[in-house]
Design a protein around this motif. Sequence first.
Motif, PDB file in Angstrom:
ATOM      1  N   LEU A 206     124.452   2.054  30.729  1.00 15.97           N
ATOM      2  CA  LEU A 206     123.277   1.410  31.312  1.00 15.97           C
ATOM      3  C   LEU A 206     122.070   1.680  30.438  1.00 15.97           C
ATOM      4  O   LEU A 206     121.759   2.838  30.134  1.00 15.97           O
ATOM      5  N   ASN A 207     121.377   0.616  30.033  1.00 18.88           N
ATOM      6  CA  ASN A 207     120.089   0.734  29.369  1.00 18.88           C
ATOM      7  C   ASN A 207     119.009   0.355  30.380  1.00 18.88           C
ATOM      8  O   ASN A 207     119.084  -0.711  31.001  1.00 18.88           O
ATOM      9  N   LEU A 208     118.021   1.211  30.540  1.00 19.35           N
ATOM     10  CA  LEU A 208     116.965   1.026  31.537  1.00 19.35           C
ATOM     11  C   LEU A 208     115.624   1.256  30.868  1.00 19.35           C
ATOM     12  O   LEU A 208     115.453   2.241  30.151  1.00 19.35           O
ATOM     13  N   PHE A 209     114.660   0.346  31.097  1.00 18.81           N
ATOM     14  CA  PHE A 209     113.355   0.524  30.466  1.00 18.81           C
ATOM     15  C   PHE A 209     112.255  -0.140  31.275  1.00 18.81           C
ATOM     16  O   PHE A 209     112.483  -1.061  32.059  1.00 18.81           O
ATOM     17  N   ASN A 210     111.063   0.359  31.065  1.00 20.50           N
ATOM     18  CA  ASN A 210     109.889  -0.050  31.821  1.00 20.50           C
ATOM     19  C   ASN A 210     109.477  -1.490  31.514  1.00 20.50           C
ATOM     20  O   ASN A 210     109.636  -1.974  30.395  1.00 20.50           O
ATOM     21  N   VAL A 211     108.966  -2.190  32.523  1.00 19.52           N
ATOM     22  CA  VAL A 211     108.315  -3.491  32.337  1.00 19.52           C
ATOM     23  C   VAL A 211     106.812  -3.278  32.511  1.00 19.52           C
ATOM     24  O   VAL A 211     106.391  -2.721  33.524  1.00 19.52           O
ATOM     25  N   PRO A 212     105.971  -3.686  31.540  1.00 10.90           N
ATOM     26  CA  PRO A 212     106.300  -4.443  30.332  1.00 10.90           C
ATOM     27  C   PRO A 212     106.647  -3.543  29.141  1.00 10.90           C
ATOM     28  O   PRO A 212     106.028  -2.507  28.950  1.00 10.90           O
ATOM     29  N   THR A 213     107.634  -3.962  28.368  1.00  9.90           N
ATOM     30  CA  THR A 213     107.987  -3.349  27.096  1.00  9.90           C
ATOM     31  C   THR A 213     108.417  -4.461  26.157  1.00  9.90           C
ATOM     32  O   THR A 213     109.278  -5.276  26.512  1.00  9.90           O
ATOM     33  N   LYS A 214     107.866  -4.503  24.967  1.00  8.43           N
ATOM     34  CA  LYS A 214     108.249  -5.539  24.013  1.00  8.43           C
ATOM     35  C   LYS A 214     109.622  -5.215  23.436  1.00  8.43           C
ATOM     36  O   LYS A 214     109.838  -4.141  22.880  1.00  8.43           O
ATOM     37  N   HIS A 215     110.563  -6.173  23.557  1.00  9.86           N
ATOM     38  CA  HIS A 215     111.928  -5.940  23.102  1.00  9.86           C
ATOM     39  C   HIS A 215     112.593  -7.267  22.771  1.00  9.86           C
ATOM     40  O   HIS A 215     112.058  -8.345  23.056  1.00  9.86           O
ATOM     41  N   ALA A 216     113.774  -7.196  22.162  1.00  9.91           N
ATOM     42  CA  ALA A 216     114.527  -8.388  21.781  1.00  9.91           C
ATOM     43  C   ALA A 216     115.998  -8.028  21.671  1.00  9.91           C
ATOM     44  O   ALA A 216     116.367  -6.852  21.556  1.00  9.91           O
ATOM     45  N   VAL A 217     116.849  -9.054  21.696  1.00 10.92           N
ATOM     46  CA  VAL A 217     118.275  -8.905  21.392  1.00 10.92           C
ATOM     47  C   VAL A 217     118.524  -9.648  20.085  1.00 10.92           C
ATOM     48  O   VAL A 217     118.280 -10.854  19.991  1.00 10.92           O
ATOM     49  N   THR A 218     118.976  -8.936  19.072  1.00 11.36           N
ATOM     50  CA  THR A 218     119.141  -9.538  17.752  1.00 11.36           C
ATOM     51  C   THR A 218     120.292 -10.541  17.738  1.00 11.36           C
ATOM     52  O   THR A 218     121.225 -10.461  18.540  1.00 11.36           O
ATOM     53  N   GLU A 219     120.225 -11.485  16.819  1.00 13.23           N
ATOM     54  CA  GLU A 219     121.201 -12.564  16.742  1.00 13.23           C
ATOM     55  C   GLU A 219     122.605 -12.026  16.459  1.00 13.23           C
ATOM     56  O   GLU A 219     122.793 -11.140  15.623  1.00 13.23           O
ATOM     57  N   ILE A 220     123.578 -12.577  17.164  1.00 15.42           N
ATOM     58  CA  ILE A 220     124.971 -12.226  16.900  1.00 15.42           C
ATOM     59  C   ILE A 220     125.390 -12.840  15.567  1.00 15.42           C
ATOM     60  O   ILE A 220     125.188 -14.032  15.318  1.00 15.42           O
ATOM     61  N   ALA A 221     125.957 -12.019  14.707  1.00 11.18           N
ATOM     62  CA  ALA A 221     126.339 -12.465  13.367  1.00 11.18           C
ATOM     63  C   ALA A 221     127.458 -13.497  13.424  1.00 11.18           C
ATOM     64  O   ALA A 221     128.313 -13.482  14.312  1.00 11.18           O
ATOM     65  N   SER A 222     127.458 -14.383  12.422  1.00  8.68           N
ATOM     66  CA  SER A 222     128.483 -15.416  12.339  1.00  8.68           C
ATOM     67  C   SER A 222     129.877 -14.811  12.180  1.00  8.68           C
ATOM     68  O   SER A 222     130.877 -15.432  12.551  1.00  8.68           O
ATOM     69  N   PHE A 223     129.945 -13.595  11.627  1.00 11.76           N
ATOM     70  CA  PHE A 223     131.241 -12.952  11.376  1.00 11.76           C
ATOM     71  C   PHE A 223     131.668 -12.005  12.497  1.00 11.76           C
ATOM     72  O   PHE A 223     132.696 -11.322  12.380  1.00 11.76           O
TER      73      PHE A 223
END
Length: 253
Positions: A206-223
């Motif tokens: 489980l990943n848990l974090f406060n709102v607001p927090t600037k974050h992103a999910v990086t692109e899944i690689a083609s491979f």
Amino acid sequence: MSTSPIELNPGLDIEALKAAFAPSRRLHIPSILKPASAEAVADVLEAETRWKTTVAAGGAFFEMPLEGTRAADPSKQAWLDAAAVDGSSPLTQYIFDTRRLGPEQTDGPQDAADAVHAFLNSPDFIAFLRAVTGDDRIDLIDAQASRYRPGHVLTAHNDVSAGKNRLYAYVLNFTREWRPDWGGNLLFYGSDGHIEHGWVPAFNALNLFNVPTKHAVTEIASFAPRFRYSIVGWVRSNQTVGPQTRDEAKRAY
């Protein structure tokens, strides 16, 4: 369809988790569920056929039912093929697969993934989160299943949404044997624009974090040879959260 209950790992040290969460208001908890619970949910997500691709990228906005990884309506496959992030835009953009859970799920019988929604809103889990965060405003948790395939991504954002009373965001991971160079990493950004912290998808964590927090999910690689699975959402309050000032939102974004 009956399912076994989803159960929290009884060996978690709540006091240690509380101490780890407090400094940065974010926390990675490995082995969050009993192994049998995690395996049951992962099996359901990997076999799932009710996904929809949701897109807000490059000026396109739509949600499309899938058959496997293709558009259920073949005439609309071109929409999926053309979906791409506009790298010059400052707006939050995303492409990934989703499945509604719990009361919002109406496309078939309840299964282990739906059971997660009930588990997250159970008195025991609400009490667990209140203890870890020290926040007694926590009342409910929403949830959706997500599947990220090659090319899928979620660009930087802070999860602020007026009227939703979001306190924390979470990612409950069900991705087996993932490597960081396959992408799909949850990254947090500091006020200087640099990457401040990050987590690689990890099974039964489980990943848990406060709102607001600037974050992103990086692109899944083609491979990447497999897909990234999780159940995600927000920990919310029945009380009005805030008021959040515009400056606070800007700092978090």
